[in-house]
Structure formats: structure tokens, C-alpha cells
Scaffold this motif. Structure first.
Motif, mmCIF file in Angstrom:
data_model
loop_
_atom_site.group_PDB
_atom_site.id
_atom_site.type_symbol
_atom_site.label_atom_id
_atom_site.label_comp_id
_atom_site.label_asym_id
_atom_site.label_seq_id
_atom_site.Cartn_x
_atom_site.Cartn_y
_atom_site.Cartn_z
ATOM 1 N N SER A 1 12.612 16.395 -4.350
ATOM 2 C CA SER A 1 11.417 16.450 -3.511
ATOM 3 C C SER A 1 10.629 15.157 -3.685
ATOM 4 C CB SER A 1 10.562 17.676 -3.864
ATOM 5 O OG SER A 1 9.607 17.914 -2.840
ATOM 6 N N THR A 2 9.409 15.117 -3.132
ATOM 7 C CA THR A 2 8.643 13.867 -3.144
ATOM 8 C C THR A 2 7.856 13.636 -4.419
ATOM 9 O OG1 THR A 2 7.040 15.068 -1.786
ATOM 10 C CG2 THR A 2 8.449 13.506 -0.663
ATOM 11 N N GLY A 3 7.667 14.673 -5.237
ATOM 12 C CA GLY A 3 7.159 14.455 -6.582
ATOM 13 C C GLY A 3 5.656 14.478 -6.753
ATOM 14 N N TRP A 4 5.147 13.612 -7.655
ATOM 15 C CA TRP A 4 3.787 13.684 -8.188
ATOM 16 C C TRP A 4 3.082 12.357 -7.969
ATOM 17 C CZ3 TRP A 4 2.685 14.764 -14.094
ATOM 18 C CH2 TRP A 4 1.406 15.334 -14.240
ATOM 19 N N ASP B 1 8.393 5.487 -2.012
ATOM 20 C CA ASP B 1 8.963 5.493 -0.660
ATOM 21 C C ASP B 1 10.027 6.565 -0.453
ATOM 22 O OD1 ASP B 1 7.400 3.380 0.316
ATOM 23 O OD2 ASP B 1 8.716 1.908 -0.621
ATOM 24 N N GLY B 2 10.132 7.533 -1.364
ATOM 25 C CA GLY B 2 11.181 8.535 -1.190
ATOM 26 C C GLY B 2 11.080 9.650 -2.198
ATOM 27 N N ASN B 3 12.227 10.248 -2.511
ATOM 28 C CA ASN B 3 12.286 11.424 -3.374
ATOM 29 C C ASN B 3 12.736 11.082 -4.788
ATOM 30 O OD1 ASN B 3 11.632 13.043 -1.156
ATOM 31 N ND2 ASN B 3 13.792 13.358 -0.618
ATOM 32 N N TYR B 4 12.319 11.903 -5.739
ATOM 33 C CA TYR B 4 12.927 11.861 -7.070
ATOM 34 C C TYR B 4 14.241 12.639 -6.995
ATOM 35 C CZ TYR B 4 11.329 16.706 -7.646
ATOM 36 O OH TYR B 4 11.123 18.058 -7.496
ATOM 37 N N TYR B 5 15.114 12.401 -7.979
ATOM 38 C CA TYR B 5 16.424 13.061 -7.958
ATOM 39 C C TYR B 5 16.714 13.720 -9.297
ATOM 40 C CZ TYR B 5 17.225 10.517 -3.645
ATOM 41 O OH TYR B 5 17.116 10.027 -2.367
ATOM 42 N N PRO C 1 1.684 4.835 -0.930
ATOM 43 C CA PRO C 1 2.749 5.811 -0.654
ATOM 44 C C PRO C 1 3.426 5.583 0.691
ATOM 45 C CG PRO C 1 0.742 6.912 -1.387
ATOM 46 C CD PRO C 1 0.380 5.488 -1.114
ATOM 47 N N GLY C 2 4.760 5.670 0.678
ATOM 48 C CA GLY C 2 5.534 5.669 1.912
ATOM 49 C C GLY C 2 6.148 7.024 2.169
ATOM 50 N N ALA C 3 5.995 7.915 1.192
ATOM 51 C CA ALA C 3 6.452 9.308 1.288
ATOM 52 C C ALA C 3 5.425 10.156 0.562
ATOM 53 C CB ALA C 3 7.833 9.467 0.654
ATOM 54 N N GLY C 4 5.508 11.469 0.738
ATOM 55 C CA GLY C 4 4.531 12.334 0.077
ATOM 56 C C GLY C 4 3.199 12.324 0.802
ATOM 57 N N PRO C 5 2.080 12.010 0.112
ATOM 58 C CA PRO C 5 0.770 12.029 0.770
ATOM 59 C C PRO C 5 0.655 10.916 1.811
ATOM 60 C CG PRO C 5 0.588 11.054 -1.415
ATOM 61 C CD PRO C 5 1.981 11.594 -1.311
ATOM 62 N N HIS D 1 -5.686 8.877 -2.923
ATOM 63 C CA HIS D 1 -6.949 9.607 -2.872
ATOM 64 C C HIS D 1 -8.095 8.686 -2.501
ATOM 65 C CE1 HIS D 1 -10.686 11.252 -4.759
ATOM 66 N NE2 HIS D 1 -10.323 12.267 -4.003
ATOM 67 N N SER D 2 -8.105 7.468 -3.048
ATOM 68 C CA SER D 2 -9.078 6.456 -2.665
ATOM 69 C C SER D 2 -8.394 5.098 -2.728
ATOM 70 C CB SER D 2 -10.298 6.484 -3.592
ATOM 71 O OG SER D 2 -9.961 6.028 -4.887
ATOM 72 N N GLY D 3 -8.903 4.147 -1.964
ATOM 73 C CA GLY D 3 -8.316 2.818 -1.974
ATOM 74 C C GLY D 3 -6.925 2.810 -1.378
ATOM 75 N N SER D 4 -6.177 1.759 -1.706
ATOM 76 C CA SER D 4 -4.844 1.591 -1.118
ATOM 77 C C SER D 4 -3.717 1.775 -2.117
ATOM 78 C CB SER D 4 -4.733 0.198 -0.486
ATOM 79 O OG SER D 4 -4.915 -0.816 -1.470
ATOM 80 N N GLN D 5 -4.039 1.919 -3.423
ATOM 81 C CA GLN D 5 -2.978 2.026 -4.429
ATOM 82 C C GLN D 5 -3.206 3.235 -5.342
ATOM 83 O OE1 GLN D 5 -0.799 -2.082 -4.963
ATOM 84 N NE2 GLN D 5 -2.397 -1.847 -6.482
ATOM 85 N N CYS D 6 -2.091 3.847 -5.725
ATOM 86 C CA CYS D 6 -2.104 4.964 -6.667
ATOM 87 C C CYS D 6 -0.753 4.964 -7.380
ATOM 88 C CB CYS D 6 -2.366 6.290 -5.975
ATOM 89 S SG CYS D 6 -1.361 6.609 -4.500
ATOM 90 N N ALA D 7 -0.560 5.896 -8.304
ATOM 91 C CA ALA D 7 0.717 6.026 -9.008
ATOM 92 C C ALA D 7 1.508 7.162 -8.385
ATOM 93 C CB ALA D 7 0.476 6.299 -10.490
#
Length: 277
Positions: free
Chosen positions: A179-182, A74-78, A55-59, A63-69
Motif C-alpha cells: 500500500s502507500t504507507g505512512w 512516489d509509490g507503494n512500500y513492498y 508526495p506523488g502517491a498517498g496524500p 500537512h503544511s508546506g511542500s515537504q514531509c516524510a
């Protein structure tokens, strides 16, 4: 005598830790796990937006490690036009019996502009006779909306779909606003048995049921770890001595010279650090 007693105590502690639901342990081998550390893999995305990475935005982090969905890392949904799903590969759910349950667990972080719209967790079932997938079924209660502030866990009961081949989808449908989303991480589908297991098969007699035993040729009554393998990778002698001392000190709470199930549970909670003595 003391060594044999210590071995047996260790085995029963490990069995109890799986039987007691308050520890939130899962004894069965997971039917499905994903932490996204290897990228998107066999997952798919419809209508863009969902990304896998850091993540570059949001959290501040996954939660663990370096990658998540996440919905745009890096920004907001529109706006409403970004109605999109992150879709799992197909999973064959296990068969269950008795009081068995199957649960979908995952961790998520979210920030939606609307308190009425946001994300939903969905499921599609493969029809073996028709050779096709069903329409998406909402399995979460209403929308995941508003703001979480921190990573939180979700636990959804999917027992009704036992033995079925399914796909899971995280459906981002935010409504108006930006906003930054899910963000999603550490997904797991498990079959869980609550209560006391009365039909335990232990073919090699090492004290670990066959369903958990990864070393099926150990000697009866030998020292093994929770996977049924030799004790070299299990508890140290010092740890076992301490557990025995804890059980003797805290187990016989009513002073009747016996340790019942309730007392054993209390001792296990203290030994594992869940509660103070």
C-alpha cells in the motif's frame, strides 16, 4: 483610563489563552520542531524506504508546506522486508515541575494493507553512565494501521522521560501486502503546564512572565504583545476595543457586576471564535 484598561485586558487575554488547555495552546518554547521544509537535515533512516519531499502517491499534499516524510513518496512500500525507521536527531527534554507534562505531537497520513501491522512510534534513551543508547521502546498504543483518509494529529505523553536525552523513531513495519504507507509532518515536542500558574515571575513588570518574555527591558505597565515586546506588532486599537466590548457584553453572564474565571473563559472562547455568543 480606557487605554490602560484595554492594555491590561489584552495581556490577560494572552495569558488566559496559554493557561486554558481547551485551546490546545502550548506556552513553553518547543524543545524540538520539524516540518522537513529544509530536507532530511540531521534525521537518519535505517533500511531505506523513508524519503523526504513532496508526495506523488498517498496524500494529495503534505500537512503544511511542500515537504514531509513518507514511505516511498512516489509509490507503494513492498512487503515485510521493508522494516525501517525514520530517526530524529537527539533531543534533551526539558525539566518539569508540578502538573507539567511533555508531549510529542505530530500529524500523519497512513494507508496500510493490514489492519494488524503498520507503524509504531518509538523512543530511545541515552544512558549517561553507560555512554550508550537504549533499545527502542514503543510509546504509541499498538500499531498505526488501516487507513486514515486525511491528515490527523497524534499526541503522545512522554513526561516520564523529562530531562533525558532521547531520539524519536517512526517505525514502519507493515507486515504482508502492499500500500502507500505512512507520511509524517509537523513534529513538535513541548513542555505544557495545565491549570493555573501560581508562581509567575515578571521582572520588568510588563504583565508578561519571564518564561515567555522576549523583550526583558520594557517599562512596567507598558503596552506589549504576547512576547513582551512593544505593541507595534501586537493587537491594533480596533481589535483591542472589540475585545473589551466582547468581554463587557459576554463576560458578566450572571449579572453580578463581576467577571469570574469561568466567565472570562467563556468570553475568551467567544472572542477567539471557538464558540458562538
Amino acid at each position: 483610563m480606557k487605554e490602560n484598561f484595554i492594555k491590561q485586558v489584552g495581556k490577560w487575554l494572552m495569558v488566559l489563552s496559554c493557561l486554558l488547555f481547551f485551546v490546545n495552546s502550548v506556552c513553553a518554547e518547543p524543545a524540538f520542531e520539524e516540518n522537513f521544509e529544509l530536507g532530511i537535515g540531521l534525521w537518519s533512516v535505517d533500511n531505506g524506504v523513508w524519503e523526504i519531499g513532496t508526495p506523488g502517491a498517498g496524500p494529495d499534499s503534505c500537512h503544511s508546506g511542500s515537504q514531509c516524510a513518507g514511505t516511498v513518496l512516489d509509490g507503494n512500500y513492498y512487503g515485510t522486508h521493508k522494516n525501517t525507521r525514520l530517526i530524529s536527531p537527539s533531543v534533551r527534554l526539558p525539566e518539569i515541575s508540578g502538573d507539567g507534562e511533555i508531549h510529542l505531537r505530530f500529524w500523519h497520513w497512513f494507508m496500510y494493507a493490514s489492519n494488524s501491522y503498520g507503524g509504531t512510534v518509538q523512543l530511545s534513551v541515552y544512558d549517561e553512565d553507560e555512554n550508550k543508547w537504549s533499545s527502542w521502546i514503543n510509546i504509541s498504543s499498538g500499531y498505526i494501521s488501516g487507513t486514515s483518509q486525511i491528515w490527523t494529529s497524534q499526541n503522545l505523553d512522554i513526561t516520564n522521560y523529562a530531562t533525558k536525552k532521547i531520539k524519536i523513531a517512526f517505525h514502519h513495519a507493515p507486515g504482508v501486502g502492499v500500500s502507500t504507507g505512512w507520511y509524517i509532518d509537523d513534529i513538535q515536542i513541548n513542555g505544557v503546564e495545565y491549570g493555573i500558574i501560581t508562581d509567575i515571575i515578571d521582572s520588568d513588570g510588563d504583565g508578561v512572565p519571564d518564561s515567555w518574555d522576549q523583550c526583558g527591558d520594557t517599562l512596567a505597565n507598558s503596552c506589549v504583545n504576547h512576547q513582551g515586546c512593544a505593541c507595534e506588532n501586537g493587537y491594533t486599537q480596533q481589535q483591542m476595543d472589540q475585545m473589551v466590548q466582547n468581554i463587557l457584553a459576554w463576560g458578566d453572564a450572571n449579572g453580578d457586576g463581576k467577571i469570574g474565571l469561568a466567565e472570562a473563559i467563556n468570553a475568551l472562547q467567544i472572542t477567539s471564535g471557538i464558540k458562538n455568543p
